[in-house]
Design a protein around this motif. Structure first.
Motif, PDB file in Angstrom:
ATOM      1  N   THR A 169      -4.478 -10.095  -6.662  1.00  0.00           N
ATOM      2  CA  THR A 169      -5.164  -9.079  -7.462  1.00  0.00           C
ATOM      3  C   THR A 169      -4.494  -7.724  -7.284  1.00  0.00           C
ATOM      4  OG1 THR A 169      -7.283 -10.245  -7.298  1.00  0.00           O
ATOM      5  CG2 THR A 169      -7.359  -7.911  -7.879  1.00  0.00           C
ATOM      6  N   ILE A 170      -4.181  -7.392  -6.038  1.00  0.00           N
ATOM      7  CA  ILE A 170      -3.527  -6.109  -5.756  1.00  0.00           C
ATOM      8  C   ILE A 170      -2.138  -6.062  -6.377  1.00  0.00           C
ATOM      9  CG2 ILE A 170      -2.540  -4.682  -3.916  1.00  0.00           C
ATOM     10  CD1 ILE A 170      -4.893  -5.573  -2.157  1.00  0.00           C
ATOM     11  N   GLU A 171      -1.360  -7.146  -6.215  1.00  0.00           N
ATOM     12  CA  GLU A 171      -0.006  -7.176  -6.782  1.00  0.00           C
ATOM     13  C   GLU A 171      -0.044  -7.109  -8.304  1.00  0.00           C
ATOM     14  OE1 GLU A 171       2.424  -9.706  -3.353  1.00  0.00           O
ATOM     15  OE2 GLU A 171       1.715 -10.734  -5.162  1.00  0.00           O
ATOM     16  N   GLY A 172      -0.978  -7.836  -8.908  1.00  0.00           N
ATOM     17  CA  GLY A 172      -1.096  -7.811 -10.369  1.00  0.00           C
ATOM     18  C   GLY A 172      -1.513  -6.457 -10.891  1.00  0.00           C
ATOM     19  N   THR A 173      -2.439  -5.822 -10.185  1.00  0.00           N
ATOM     20  CA  THR A 173      -2.891  -4.479 -10.585  1.00  0.00           C
ATOM     21  C   THR A 173      -1.744  -3.483 -10.495  1.00  0.00           C
ATOM     22  OG1 THR A 173      -5.137  -4.946  -9.798  1.00  0.00           O
ATOM     23  CG2 THR A 173      -4.535  -2.625 -10.080  1.00  0.00           C
ATOM     24  N   SER A 174      -0.974  -3.569  -9.416  1.00  0.00           N
ATOM     25  CA  SER A 174       0.165  -2.665  -9.222  1.00  0.00           C
ATOM     26  C   SER A 174       1.168  -2.800 -10.362  1.00  0.00           C
ATOM     27  CB  SER A 174       0.834  -2.958  -7.880  1.00  0.00           C
ATOM     28  OG  SER A 174       1.991  -2.181  -7.702  1.00  0.00           O
ATOM     29  N   LYS A 175       1.527  -4.031 -10.717  1.00  0.00           N
ATOM     30  CA  LYS A 175       2.490  -4.265 -11.794  1.00  0.00           C
ATOM     31  C   LYS A 175       1.959  -3.759 -13.134  1.00  0.00           C
ATOM     32  CE  LYS A 175       4.713  -8.314  -9.710  1.00  0.00           C
ATOM     33  NZ  LYS A 175       4.935  -9.776  -9.831  1.00  0.00           N
ATOM     34  N   THR A 176       0.677  -4.001 -13.382  1.00  0.00           N
ATOM     35  CA  THR A 176       0.061  -3.576 -14.647  1.00  0.00           C
ATOM     36  C   THR A 176       0.051  -2.063 -14.773  1.00  0.00           C
ATOM     37  OG1 THR A 176      -1.330  -5.565 -14.685  1.00  0.00           O
ATOM     38  CG2 THR A 176      -2.007  -3.723 -16.085  1.00  0.00           C
TER      39      THR A 176
ATOM     40  N   SER B 119       0.834  -1.199   0.000  1.00  0.00           N
ATOM     41  CA  SER B 119       0.000   0.000   0.000  1.00  0.00           C
ATOM     42  C   SER B 119       0.869   1.250   0.000  1.00  0.00           C
ATOM     43  CB  SER B 119      -0.899   0.019   1.247  1.00  0.00           C
ATOM     44  OG  SER B 119      -1.469   1.292   1.440  1.00  0.00           O
ATOM     45  N   PRO B 120       0.515   2.262  -0.811  1.00  0.00           N
ATOM     46  CA  PRO B 120       1.281   3.512  -0.813  1.00  0.00           C
ATOM     47  C   PRO B 120       0.964   4.385   0.390  1.00  0.00           C
ATOM     48  CG  PRO B 120      -0.552   3.677  -2.341  1.00  0.00           C
ATOM     49  CD  PRO B 120      -0.545   2.256  -1.844  1.00  0.00           C
ATOM     50  N   ALA B 121      -0.080   4.051   1.146  1.00  0.00           N
ATOM     51  CA  ALA B 121      -0.488   4.881   2.271  1.00  0.00           C
ATOM     52  C   ALA B 121       0.316   4.566   3.533  1.00  0.00           C
ATOM     53  CB  ALA B 121      -1.982   4.704   2.535  1.00  0.00           C
ATOM     54  N   LYS B 122       0.345   3.283   3.899  1.00  0.00           N
ATOM     55  CA  LYS B 122       1.050   2.844   5.104  1.00  0.00           C
ATOM     56  C   LYS B 122       1.050   1.326   5.103  1.00  0.00           C
ATOM     57  CE  LYS B 122      -3.013   2.665   8.117  1.00  0.00           C
ATOM     58  NZ  LYS B 122      -3.621   3.118   9.386  1.00  0.00           N
TER      59      LYS B 122
ATOM     60  N   VAL C 219       5.257   0.191  -2.651  1.00  0.00           N
ATOM     61  CA  VAL C 219       4.310  -0.863  -3.035  1.00  0.00           C
ATOM     62  C   VAL C 219       5.007  -2.167  -3.432  1.00  0.00           C
ATOM     63  CG1 VAL C 219       2.627   0.853  -3.812  1.00  0.00           C
ATOM     64  CG2 VAL C 219       4.195  -0.153  -5.476  1.00  0.00           C
ATOM     65  N   SER C 220       6.326  -2.203  -3.329  1.00  0.00           N
ATOM     66  CA  SER C 220       7.064  -3.401  -3.727  1.00  0.00           C
ATOM     67  C   SER C 220       7.019  -4.471  -2.643  1.00  0.00           C
ATOM     68  CB  SER C 220       8.530  -3.053  -4.018  1.00  0.00           C
ATOM     69  OG  SER C 220       9.277  -4.237  -4.233  1.00  0.00           O
TER      70      SER C 220
END
Length: 347
Positions: free
Chosen positions: A235-242, A132-135, A275-276
């Protein structure tokens, strides 16, 4: 000075092993002067490396568990594999924790069958930091238990709370049940029963949280079954990479956009680091005796290094001991009693 800690590392764990594993181990040793590593793998791989690195001892193994093997069968049959030997050394007291980026299923099986469950823990659970980019946001379970009973989620919340406080450094984290609505009556019968148990037995439980609460960090911990958690995480990891790939394509599409990319290059690098999944290096299996971190199969040297550091921190902050104290404090029995009471009311 930090507390000295000894960990076992699977030299053959991961898609790019042993090269990235050796690089990650070397980097971790360089950064932590109180870290000792027992490196498990083929003699021609681990012995030359350990001969050149202080605080690193080689344990030669003759077998390897591949990603596509049946996890439990492989663990039972291949007792001299780098993965099983690494877990056995923890059980025997030669190390306090284990790290591998190998087969997730085999890691779970070996840690549970060889290292053993903490007394009173119904099911060990994978607990990971969501990119997450927030925390930092923790989710538990993310794949160890596809089929769950509502009472399991109580222990997931308790274990995740200890991990969040001791390792991530968030005091009094807010825990939420991942559900399809915020109202108490939302969700399946499973979710409603889990909600009632969590509300009664977990002091830091604040209610239901939805999928769109995860990345903004509206809650610190999301508790769910392993099937839902794994689908959500990937889903979150795939969305981030895309999204990052799409941004890269846009930035390199013309001279003007390339110039624009240069002006925000630093900010993009910071965002990518936030987000990594490499930042923490893997997911801890909470509820087993000792520390166990399961890294991504595609881990690079940085992820391996960070995974080793996280494993060491779990040992140094006594996470397993704290989980044992929490469970043996009567929470497990109370969970079963409350589950029966809630089920009776539902009938």
């Amino acid at each position: 000075m930090s507390e000295q800690v000894t960990l076992t590392v699977d030299a053959l764990g991961g898609d790019h092993a042993p090269g990235v594993v050796l690089d990650g181990v070397a980097a971790a040793l360089a950064e932590d002067a109180d870290l000792h590593i027992v490196l498990c793998g083929p003699a021609d791989t681990v012995e030359p490396f350990c001969a050149e690195h202080e605080r690193c001892r080689a344990v030669a193994t003759t077998e390897f568990i591949a990603m596509d093997e049946h996890p439990a069968n492989a663990v039972r049959k291949k007792k001299d594999s780098s993965l099983v030997v690494g877990c056995r050394l923890v059980k025997e007291g030669e190390a306090s924790g284990f790290f591998s980026a190998g087969s997730t299923g085999a890691c779970l099986a070996a840690a549970t069958l060889v290292m053993g469950r903490i007394k009173g823990v119904s099911r060990p659970a994978l607990c990971t930091v969501i990119p997450s980019p927030a925390k930092p946001v923790v989710m538990c379970d993310v794949g160890a238990n596809a089929d769950c009973k509502p009472e399991y989620l109580v222990q997931f919340a308790q274990m995740a709370t200890i991990y969040m406080e001791q390792v991530i450094g968030v005091n009094e984290p807010k825990a939420a049940l991942l559900n399809i609505g915020e109202e108490d009556t939302k969700g399946s019968a499973f979710a409603q029963e889990a909600f009632a148990l969590l509300k009664e037995q977990v002091p830091n439980f604040v209610g239901n949280g939805e999928g769109n609460d995860i990345l903004p960090g509206n809650y610190d911990i999301f508790v769910t079954d392993g099937f839902t958690g794994n689908v959500c995480l990937k889903t979150i990891e795939g969305t981030s990479k895309t999204l990052f790939k799409a941004l890269k394509d846009i930035f390199y599409s013309s001279t003007v956009t390339k110039l624009g990319a240069l002006t925000i290059k630093g900010g993009l690098k910071d965002l990518m680091a936030q987000v990594s999944p490499d930042t923490y290096g893997g997911a801890p299996l909470l509820g087993v005796k000792g520390a166990c971190i399961v890294g991504h199969g595609s881990s690079n040297a940085t992820a391996i290094k960070n995974g080793i550091h996280t494993t060491a921190k779990i040992v140094r902050t006594n996470v397993s001991e704290m989980i044992a104290e929490t469970v043996l404090g009567g929470n497990s029995a109370k969970s079963a009693e409350t589950a029966d009471r809630v089920a009776a009311k539902a009938r």
